[in-house]
Design an enzyme around this catalytic site. Structure first.
Site, PDB file in Angstrom:
ATOM      1  N   ARG A  35     -69.818  42.369  80.592  1.00 47.66           N
ATOM      2  CA  ARG A  35     -69.182  41.484  79.607  1.00 47.66           C
ATOM      3  C   ARG A  35     -68.832  40.122  80.192  1.00 47.66           C
ATOM      4  NH1 ARG A  35     -65.497  46.066  76.679  1.00 47.66           N
ATOM      5  NH2 ARG A  35     -67.060  46.634  75.120  1.00 47.66           N
ATOM      6  N   LYS A 221     -71.980  62.699  63.486  1.00 48.54           N
ATOM      7  CA  LYS A 221     -71.397  62.994  62.173  1.00 48.54           C
ATOM      8  C   LYS A 221     -71.833  62.048  61.062  1.00 48.54           C
ATOM      9  CE  LYS A 221     -67.208  65.134  63.819  1.00 48.54           C
ATOM     10  NZ  LYS A 221     -65.803  64.868  64.143  1.00 48.54           N
ATOM     11  N   GLY A 377     -72.512  51.927  70.649  1.00 41.02           N
ATOM     12  CA  GLY A 377     -72.274  52.593  71.924  1.00 41.02           C
ATOM     13  C   GLY A 377     -73.385  53.440  72.496  1.00 41.02           C
ATOM     14  N   GLY A 400     -68.309  48.273  67.534  1.00 36.29           N
ATOM     15  CA  GLY A 400     -67.641  48.270  66.227  1.00 36.29           C
ATOM     16  C   GLY A 400     -68.025  47.071  65.376  1.00 36.29           C
TER      17      GLY A 400
HETATM   18  P1  AMP Z   1     -71.857  59.010  67.553  1.00 34.88           P
HETATM   19  O1  AMP Z   1     -70.721  58.688  68.465  1.00 34.88           O
HETATM   20  O2  AMP Z   1     -71.483  59.526  66.207  1.00 34.88           O
HETATM   21  O3  AMP Z   1     -72.920  57.945  67.526  1.00 34.88           O
HETATM   22  O4  AMP Z   1     -72.547  60.276  68.211  1.00 34.88           O
HETATM   23  C1  AMP Z   1     -73.090  60.277  69.487  1.00 34.88           C
HETATM   24  C2  AMP Z   1     -72.934  61.639  70.022  1.00 34.88           C
HETATM   25  O5  AMP Z   1     -73.611  62.548  69.187  1.00 34.88           O
HETATM   26  C3  AMP Z   1     -73.500  61.815  71.403  1.00 34.88           C
HETATM   27  O6  AMP Z   1     -72.449  62.060  72.292  1.00 34.88           O
HETATM   28  C4  AMP Z   1     -74.398  63.020  71.264  1.00 34.88           C
HETATM   29  O7  AMP Z   1     -74.228  63.940  72.316  1.00 34.88           O
HETATM   30  C5  AMP Z   1     -73.937  63.650  69.970  1.00 34.88           C
HETATM   31  N1  AMP Z   1     -75.002  64.458  69.360  1.00 34.88           N
HETATM   32  C6  AMP Z   1     -76.238  64.059  69.041  1.00 34.88           C
HETATM   33  N2  AMP Z   1     -76.964  65.089  68.579  1.00 34.88           N
HETATM   34  C7  AMP Z   1     -76.169  66.174  68.607  1.00 34.88           C
HETATM   35  C8  AMP Z   1     -76.364  67.545  68.267  1.00 34.88           C
HETATM   36  N3  AMP Z   1     -77.517  67.980  67.799  1.00 34.88           N
HETATM   37  N4  AMP Z   1     -75.316  68.379  68.434  1.00 34.88           N
HETATM   38  C9  AMP Z   1     -74.142  67.923  68.914  1.00 34.88           C
HETATM   39  N5  AMP Z   1     -73.896  66.643  69.240  1.00 34.88           N
HETATM   40  C10 AMP Z   1     -74.906  65.769  69.095  1.00 34.88           C
END
Ligand code: AMP
Length: 422
Positions: A35, A221, A377, A400
């Site tokens: 950064r 999610k 991220g 963000g």
């Molecule tokens: P996010 O912060 O919502 O972008 O999610 C990223 C995270 O999703 C990472 O740490 C991944 O390990 C997790 N992730 C991706 N695919 C899966 C999966 N099939 N099961 C559990 N976690 C997952």
């Protein structure tokens, strides 16, 4: 709109809002200075013109003055990288800051203490009693808003012009990221180089779209990506929904997902998104096979199976080879690509294959002239892990802020410099 390239900083003092919120270890050594490096072109241009810089930043989330969040820890490193002996003001809004800023000579630089040592920076009241009523909270917020304007004016009073180079905080209407811009006329406020690049990259995927446009949304999610997905449905030609979100879609359509991650309260939402994609003529691409594991671990036993036929006791932790191929075909035919989020648990070496193959397809499309933006991220961590950062068109530094821009929201840090409302 004024631009940093058109502005001659000779003999001028510039307040530059940067994002020096770098990670530090227990001995206050910087563990990643990306950064700081990202802001160097802007700072060097101003100094090179014969101007001087007053550098403002936050570090961490202090609740007041907290030694461990002092920017003095990074002063030596900033001086080294900038090639200038940077001065330091122990307080960003006190007498010391004002007098040091007033005494700055052309070519000199002054780093102010952490802006978030003052509640005025964020405009969030501090120290409210735990049992404060809503009325009390409202009154405290209102009183602080007034003080926030004064604080912003004070920061603005140090300088002749305002440069915002902190894309990472552009989604916040804080004193130094947005409000103080009001104290400068249109000719005396501008984006720094980093911010300029981010704004152009976001516009390429949100406005000047070269088609086909493919967005790859991964991660765990649906609930955290819903607004982005909905906004993208009116923009993209292809939408790849992948990662942990896959299984909510699979279950919603009646598939068997074993122990895979799922949001049972979002099944209807998933069906609704499938319908909306159809109505908008968006090619929604979901996984057809998965790499499954008998526990959530890199050492788990693994096999491949259809995404809708995952046995009990097993969970999908990455996409399978057929899905990789389907994604790659879509990606390689695209002219604009946005990637946010991995296809699986890429932190486990045995489940990186899908994310890597998405990265490779993006690199190939980029070679063939596509514009590719990677941001948010975990996908940034992915391209870094796979050494692909310099093989895509742009890697956004603002998690963000980028996501809010893609959601279609106005970013105060951008609007304020443009003189637009936010
Ligand atoms: P996010 O912060 O919502 O972008 O999610 C990223 C995270 O999703 C990472 O740490 C991944 O390990 C997790 N992730 C991706 N695919 C899966 C999966 N099939 N099961 C559990 N976690 C997952």
């Amino acid at each position: 709109m004024q631009t940093i390239d058109n502005f001659n900083f000779a003999g001028k003092k510039a307040f530059v809002r940067v994002d020096f919120n770098v990670p530090l270890d227990e001995s206050f050594n910087i563990t990643d200075d990306t950064r700081i490096r990202a802001a160097l072109p802007t700072l060097k241009k101003i100094i090179g013109d014969g101007g001087s810089v007053i550098i403002g930043s936050h570090l961490g989330r202090p609740k007041g003055v907290e030694e461990k969040f002092s920017l003095k820890h990074i002063l030596g490193h900033v001086s080294k990288l900038l090639g200038v002996d940077v001065q330091f003001a122990n307080d960003c809004a006190g007498e010391e800051a004002a007098s040091k800023a007033a005494a700055l000579q052309p070519g000199e630089a002054l780093l102010l203490e952490n802006l978030r040592f003052y509640a005025e920076e964020e405009g969030k009241p501090r120290g409210l009693a735990a049992d404060a009523t809503d009325e009390e909270k409202k009154a405290a917020k209102k009183a602080l808003k007034e003080k926030q304007k004064e604080f912003a004016k004070r920061l603005a009073s140090y300088a002749d012009c305002y440069v915002n180079d902190a894309f990472g905080t552009a989604h916040r209407a804080h004193a130094s990221t947005a409000i103080m811009a009001d104290d400068f006329d249109a000719d005396h406020k501008m984006f720094g180089y980093l911010m300029e690049k981010e704004v152009i990259a976001v516009e390429k995927v949100m406005k000047d779209i070269n088609r086909p446009f493919t967005a790859i949304m991964g991660g765990s999610k649906v609930s955290s990506k819903i607004e982005i997905i909905e906004n993208l449905l009116s923009k993209v030609d292809n939408l790849i929904i992948t990662g942990g979100m896959t299984y909510t879609f699979t279950k919603a359509q009646g598939g068997k997902i074993g122990n895979s991650i799922v949001e049972d309260d979002k099944l209807d939402l998933a069906l609704d998104l499938i319908k909306k994609a159809k109505a908008n003529n968006v090619n929604l691409v979901l996984a057809v096979d998965a790499k499954i594991a008998d526990k959530f671990s890199n050492e788990a036993n693994t096999k491949f199976c259809k995404v809708s036929e995952i046995p009990d006791g097993w969970e999908g932790l990455d996409i399978g080879p057929e899905t990789e191929k389907i994604y790659a075909d879509v990606i390689k035919k695209s002219k604009t690509i946005l990637w946010n989020g991995p296809t699986g648990v890429f932190e486990f070496e045995n489940f990186t294959h899908g994310s890597r193959s998405v990265g490779e397809a993006i690199v190939e499309a980029t070679k063939n002239g596509a514009f590719s933006l990677v941001g948010g991220g975990d996908s940034v961590a992915c391209v870094n892990k796979f050494d692909m950062a310099d093989k895509v068109s742009y890697v956004s530094t603002g998690g963000g802020a980028l996501l809010e821009a893609i959601e279609g929201k106005t970013l105060p840090g951008i609007a304020a410099v443009k003189g637009e409302s936010y």
